[in-house]
Enzyme design. Structure first.
Site, PDB file in Angstrom:
ATOM      1  N   PHE A  39     -12.042  42.750 -80.582  1.00 41.53           N
ATOM      2  CA  PHE A  39     -11.501  41.392 -80.506  1.00 41.53           C
ATOM      3  C   PHE A  39     -12.540  40.464 -81.113  1.00 41.53           C
ATOM      4  CE2 PHE A  39     -10.813  37.185 -78.747  1.00 41.53           C
ATOM      5  CZ  PHE A  39      -9.462  37.024 -78.983  1.00 41.53           C
ATOM      6  N   ASP A 127     -21.221  41.351 -83.247  1.00 41.74           N
ATOM      7  CA  ASP A 127     -20.502  40.202 -82.680  1.00 41.74           C
ATOM      8  C   ASP A 127     -20.900  40.088 -81.210  1.00 41.74           C
ATOM      9  OD1 ASP A 127     -18.795  38.407 -81.521  1.00 41.74           O
ATOM     10  OD2 ASP A 127     -16.976  39.144 -82.497  1.00 41.74           O
ATOM     11  N   LYS A 156     -19.680  30.958 -77.463  1.00 40.16           N
ATOM     12  CA  LYS A 156     -19.460  30.802 -76.010  1.00 40.16           C
ATOM     13  C   LYS A 156     -20.664  30.182 -75.289  1.00 40.16           C
ATOM     14  CE  LYS A 156     -16.123  34.549 -75.248  1.00 40.16           C
ATOM     15  NZ  LYS A 156     -14.859  33.869 -75.116  1.00 40.16           N
TER      16      LYS A 156
HETATM   17  C1  LIG Z   1     -16.378  39.322 -79.182  1.00 41.80           C
HETATM   18  C2  LIG Z   1     -15.671  38.040 -79.471  1.00 41.80           C
HETATM   19  N1  LIG Z   1     -15.719  37.530 -80.718  1.00 41.80           N
HETATM   20  C3  LIG Z   1     -15.123  36.378 -81.027  1.00 41.80           C
HETATM   21  C4  LIG Z   1     -14.424  35.660 -80.077  1.00 41.80           C
HETATM   22  C5  LIG Z   1     -13.754  34.380 -80.443  1.00 41.80           C
HETATM   23  O1  LIG Z   1     -14.397  33.281 -79.860  1.00 41.80           O
HETATM   24  P1  LIG Z   1     -13.632  31.895 -79.701  1.00 41.80           P
HETATM   25  O2  LIG Z   1     -12.617  32.062 -78.624  1.00 41.80           O
HETATM   26  O3  LIG Z   1     -14.702  30.908 -79.336  1.00 41.80           O
HETATM   27  O4  LIG Z   1     -13.006  31.592 -81.024  1.00 41.80           O
HETATM   28  C6  LIG Z   1     -14.350  36.147 -78.769  1.00 41.80           C
HETATM   29  C7  LIG Z   1     -13.619  35.416 -77.733  1.00 41.80           C
HETATM   30  O5  LIG Z   1     -13.401  35.858 -76.626  1.00 41.80           O
HETATM   31  C8  LIG Z   1     -14.984  37.378 -78.453  1.00 41.80           C
HETATM   32  O6  LIG Z   1     -14.946  37.898 -77.231  1.00 41.80           O
END
Ligand SMILES: Cc1ncc(COP(=O)(O)O)c(C=O)c1O
Length: 328
Positions: A39, A127, A156
């Site tokens: 994700f 990520d 986050k």
């Molecule tokens: C691993 C990961 N990457 C990217 C994102 C996307 O972040 P955002 O919701 O701030 O766009 C998330 C969101 O939960 C995530 O868990």
């Protein structure tokens, strides 16, 4: 940038550009390898890496140039790199998959990923949007593997729960493929958000929140393990690293709705958490949680599993089925 997804977009653009400028991949041929269960957010490039129809359905055509391989499978990565390494710019993965249910890959996986990425001249993008900044008991989750990625995505917690701010980190020789005017956004580099990010990093360091997450996380996991031992007919597995834990409910509980039901019972009893895919509940309490609140949380989980048992027993009794008792 602002959101995690924008961070991912930036990392993908960075990797493609690096692929063309530095690795000399033929124009238009750059590929990025991603993982099953990933994700990376809700933008088009991010959902193009996803295998979850809830994420991508209705938004096609998707962005080309991604190749998905099984998460945690080093043989699959090597096969992909052997086959097409010349045109692969990057491999992107979450050090621990959050949305997939706090999935922790095999122990030596990321060390082997690092070796393969170096061997085939492919960028390794971690990520860390969800797993980073103390969540797993280290500043970055990838530190558990003693590995240095080429690119790290943060978001986050970087905004300290106050403002959206995300970042992509890389060494100068990679980052410098972005030249003035080739990437940006109106609120990218927002000074107020940057001040918040610097302050939240200071708080993480000064309050030793990664260490706190490690210690309290061990207590949480041990509490969950005890609950699982006495309720193994309801709870299939518990796992976690730092204050990033998961409970897998047995698949046959409540006709496959056990995790959802447990989430509802937990909410009624005063603990908020969320199901991820399938039968998993993810727990990621705030890193500043007090020990007494954490213990209260464990108690609520224990009581809620007992409530789940009572519910299952009641529905079985209605159907005249045999009811199991909790082990002492
Ligand atoms: C691993 C990961 N990457 C990217 C994102 C996307 O972040 P955002 O919701 O701030 O766009 C998330 C969101 O939960 C995530 O868990």
């Amino acid at each position: 940038m602002n959101t995690g997804a924008e961070g991912v977009e930036t990392a993908v653009k960075l990797a493609r550009k690096w692929g063309y400028v530095v690795k000399r991949i033929p124009k238009g041929k750059a590929q990025i390898v991603c993982c099953t269960g990933c994700f990376h957010g809700r933008t088009l490039a991010a959902i193009s890496m996803s295998e979850d129809p809830d994420s991508f359905d209705g938004y096609q055509p998707l962005v080309p140039g991604f190749k998905r391989i099984p998460y945690g499978d080093i043989v699959a990565l090597e096969a992909q790199l052997k086959k097409n390494g010349r045109n692969i710019a990057a491999f992107i993965a979450e050090p621990i998959q959050g949305e997939a249910g706090v999935q922790i890959p095999p122990q030596s996986y990321f060390a082997a990923v690092r070796d393969l990425c170096s061997k085939y001249n492919v960028l390794f993008i971690a990520d860390e949007v969800q797993s980073g900044l103390g969540r797993t008991g280290k500043m970055l989750a990838i530190e558990h593997d003693n590995v240095r990625p080429d690119v790290v995505i943060l978001a986050k917690a970087l905004g300290g729960g106050v403002l959206p701010v995300s970042a992509v980190l890389a060494d100068k020789e990679i980052m410098d493929v972005f030249t003035p005017g080739t990437h940006g956004s109106t609120f990218g580099g927002n000074p107020v958000a940057n001040a918040v990010a610097i302050e939240s990093l200071k708080v993480l360091h000064e309050k030793k929140l990664p260490q706190r997450s490690l210690e309290l996380g061990a207590e949480l996991l041990s509490g969950l393990q005890k609950i699982r031992t006495s309720n193994s007919d309801l709870i299939a597995e518990v796992r976690g690293r730092g204050l990033f834990c998961a409970i897998d409910v047995q698949k046959d509980v409540a006709n496959g709705n056990g995790a959802y039901l447990l989430m509802k019972i937990l909410a009624k009893n005063g603990l908020l958490c969320k199901t991820t895919h399938g039968h998993t509940l993810r727990l990621s309490p705030p890193l500043v949680i007090s020990r007494s609140s954490l213990n209260r949380g464990i108690e609520i989980i224990e009581n809620s599993v007992a409530d789940l048992r009572a519910y299952v027993a009641a529905t079985k009794r209605v159907r005249g089925l045999k009811v199991k008792k909790a082990k002492k």
